[in-house]
Design a protein around this motif. Structure first.
Motif, PDB file in Angstrom:
ATOM      1  N   ALA A   1       0.666  -1.066  -0.291  1.00 18.02           N
ATOM      2  CA  ALA A   1       0.007  -0.015  -0.056  1.00 18.02           C
ATOM      3  C   ALA A   1       0.799   1.307  -0.070  1.00 18.02           C
ATOM      4  CB  ALA A   1      -1.047   0.009   1.044  1.00 18.02           C
ATOM      5  N   ALA A   2       2.126   1.178   0.840  1.00 14.53           N
ATOM      6  CA  ALA A   2       2.628   2.546   0.790  1.00 14.53           C
ATOM      7  C   ALA A   2       3.432   2.830  -0.550  1.00 14.53           C
ATOM      8  CB  ALA A   2       4.034   2.331   1.792  1.00 14.53           C
ATOM      9  N   LYS A   3       3.780   1.983  -1.369  1.00 18.44           N
ATOM     10  CA  LYS A   3       4.322   2.134  -2.716  1.00 18.44           C
ATOM     11  C   LYS A   3       3.134   2.726  -3.745  1.00 18.44           C
ATOM     12  CE  LYS A   3       7.433  -0.323  -5.953  1.00 18.44           C
ATOM     13  NZ  LYS A   3       7.953  -1.646  -6.348  1.00 18.44           N
ATOM     14  N   VAL A   4       2.088   2.164  -3.540  1.00 19.09           N
ATOM     15  CA  VAL A   4       0.896   2.546  -4.214  1.00 19.09           C
ATOM     16  C   VAL A   4       0.468   3.992  -3.858  1.00 19.09           C
ATOM     17  CG1 VAL A   4      -1.543   2.171  -4.869  1.00 19.09           C
ATOM     18  CG2 VAL A   4      -0.269   0.163  -4.610  1.00 19.09           C
ATOM     19  N   PHE A   5       0.446   4.380  -2.566  1.00 23.30           N
ATOM     20  CA  PHE A   5       0.118   5.565  -2.200  1.00 23.30           C
ATOM     21  C   PHE A   5       1.246   6.651  -2.662  1.00 23.30           C
ATOM     22  CE2 PHE A   5       0.141   9.183   0.618  1.00 23.30           C
ATOM     23  CZ  PHE A   5      -1.269   9.441   0.721  1.00 23.30           C
ATOM     24  N   ALA A   6       2.533   6.144  -2.560  1.00 23.08           N
ATOM     25  CA  ALA A   6       3.800   7.240  -3.064  1.00 23.08           C
ATOM     26  C   ALA A   6       3.290   7.611  -4.832  1.00 23.08           C
ATOM     27  CB  ALA A   6       5.019   6.637  -2.762  1.00 23.08           C
ATOM     28  N   VAL A   7       2.871   6.677  -5.334  1.00 19.17           N
ATOM     29  CA  VAL A   7       2.539   7.028  -6.697  1.00 19.17           C
ATOM     30  C   VAL A   7       1.544   8.148  -6.749  1.00 19.17           C
ATOM     31  CG1 VAL A   7       1.796   5.965  -8.876  1.00 19.17           C
ATOM     32  CG2 VAL A   7       3.658   4.795  -7.704  1.00 19.17           C
TER      33      VAL A   7
ATOM     34  N   VAL B   1      -6.444  19.117  -2.503  1.00 23.75           N
ATOM     35  CA  VAL B   1      -6.457  17.700  -1.701  1.00 23.75           C
ATOM     36  C   VAL B   1      -7.479  17.666  -0.686  1.00 23.75           C
ATOM     37  CG1 VAL B   1      -4.824  16.354  -0.217  1.00 23.75           C
ATOM     38  CG2 VAL B   1      -4.176  17.396  -2.078  1.00 23.75           C
ATOM     39  N   GLN B   2      -8.429  16.832  -0.602  1.00 20.56           N
ATOM     40  CA  GLN B   2      -9.372  16.818   0.246  1.00 20.56           C
ATOM     41  C   GLN B   2      -9.250  15.809   1.426  1.00 20.56           C
ATOM     42  OE1 GLN B   2     -11.667  19.151  -0.133  1.00 20.56           O
ATOM     43  NE2 GLN B   2     -13.491  18.511   1.010  1.00 20.56           N
ATOM     44  N   VAL B   3      -8.486  14.668   1.128  1.00 17.71           N
ATOM     45  CA  VAL B   3      -8.533  13.494   1.820  1.00 17.71           C
ATOM     46  C   VAL B   3      -6.970  13.038   1.699  1.00 17.71           C
ATOM     47  CG1 VAL B   3      -8.777  10.873   2.322  1.00 17.71           C
ATOM     48  CG2 VAL B   3     -10.757  12.681   1.472  1.00 17.71           C
ATOM     49  N   LEU B   4      -6.324  13.003   2.898  1.00 13.29           N
ATOM     50  CA  LEU B   4      -4.783  12.599   2.828  1.00 13.29           C
ATOM     51  C   LEU B   4      -4.562  11.683   3.898  1.00 13.29           C
ATOM     52  CD1 LEU B   4      -2.190  13.091   0.733  1.00 13.29           C
ATOM     53  CD2 LEU B   4      -1.512  14.277   2.878  1.00 13.29           C
ATOM     54  N   ASP B   5      -4.388  10.391   3.890  1.00 15.73           N
ATOM     55  CA  ASP B   5      -4.255   9.485   5.051  1.00 15.73           C
ATOM     56  C   ASP B   5      -3.460   8.340   4.750  1.00 15.73           C
ATOM     57  OD1 ASP B   5      -4.782   7.902   7.397  1.00 15.73           O
ATOM     58  OD2 ASP B   5      -6.646   7.274   6.906  1.00 15.73           O
ATOM     59  N   PRO B   6      -2.075   8.679   4.692  1.00 16.25           N
ATOM     60  CA  PRO B   6      -1.185   7.749   4.025  1.00 16.25           C
ATOM     61  C   PRO B   6      -1.011   6.447   5.024  1.00 16.25           C
ATOM     62  CG  PRO B   6      -0.065   9.851   4.656  1.00 16.25           C
ATOM     63  CD  PRO B   6      -1.426  10.065   4.705  1.00 16.25           C
TER      64      PRO B   6
ATOM     65  N   ILE C   1      -6.438   8.889  -0.383  1.00 19.76           N
ATOM     66  CA  ILE C   1      -6.150  10.085  -0.928  1.00 19.76           C
ATOM     67  C   ILE C   1      -7.024  10.501  -1.825  1.00 19.76           C
ATOM     68  CG2 ILE C   1      -4.695   9.211  -2.573  1.00 19.76           C
ATOM     69  CD1 ILE C   1      -2.734  11.531  -2.357  1.00 19.76           C
ATOM     70  N   GLY C   2      -7.378  11.829  -2.013  1.00 19.84           N
ATOM     71  CA  GLY C   2      -8.555  12.241  -2.702  1.00 19.84           C
ATOM     72  C   GLY C   2      -8.521  13.691  -3.005  1.00 19.84           C
ATOM     73  N   TRP C   3      -8.990  14.237  -4.121  1.00 25.01           N
ATOM     74  CA  TRP C   3      -8.907  15.703  -4.407  1.00 25.01           C
ATOM     75  C   TRP C   3     -10.201  15.998  -5.008  1.00 25.01           C
ATOM     76  CZ3 TRP C   3      -5.292  12.162  -5.891  1.00 25.01           C
ATOM     77  CH2 TRP C   3      -5.661  11.987  -7.326  1.00 25.01           C
TER      78      TRP C   3
END
Length: 161
Positions: A19-25, A77-82, A86-88
């Motif tokens: 998940a961390a790698k997906v999130f980073a992209v 950016v509306q949602v950021l929970d690494p 993530i959402g915008w």
């Protein structure tokens, strides 16, 4: 697989990447044109990684039916929970220094299925779009297969990094 529910469309895909790698992209605006399933996203105008709620990032776009063809969108950016979400919101610059958002949001939810697998759900939600805007834009402005395409592009991108 994709679903359409009232004013929300989503698609889910399992990728063989943590998940961390997906999130980073996803938090890298320069990757968004490669992920995009519509072919409209051209390149990131703001290339800094997404690190906080309220952050603004602009993207160069192209759409044959847009009055200008080439145009820019402004995302907030509306949602950021690494590394889980993530959402915008997407909107535009009115040209007078004010930003206006259309009422739709793009959101990715990441659910780790173990150390090296992640279930990714991409959601496009237009439930907050005001009526006057719906008279000019049909929602969603693309078929649900575009979300599935985006997830497959994301899977290819993260596998190659």
């Amino acid at each position: 697989m994709h679903t359409v529910d009232q004013e929300i469309v989503s698609a889910t895909l399992t990728v063989a990447v943590p998940a961390a790698k997906v999130f980073a992209v996803l938090a890298d605006p320069t990757a968004h044109s490669a992920i995009d399933g519509t072919g409209w996203v051209q390149e990131a105008v703001n290339q800094a990684p997404l690190t906080e709620v309220g952050q603004i990032f602009r993207m160069a776009m192209y759409h044959a039916k847009h009055p200008d063809g080439d145009y820019q969108v402004v995302n907030k950016v509306q949602v950021l929970d690494p590394p889980r979400a993530i959402g915008w919101l997407t909107g535009y610059d009115k040209g007078d220094g004010h930003l206006e958002f259309g009422g739709w949001i793009w959101r990715y939810d990441l659910a780790p299925l173990g150390p090296s697998e992640t279930e990714v759900t991409l959601t496009y939600d237009w439930s907050a779009v005001p009526q006057f805007r719906r008279e000019f834009i049909q929602f969603p402005p693309f078929g649900p297969e575009h979300l599935t395409n985006s997830l497959h592009h994301l899977a290819e991108l993260v596998a190659g990094r």
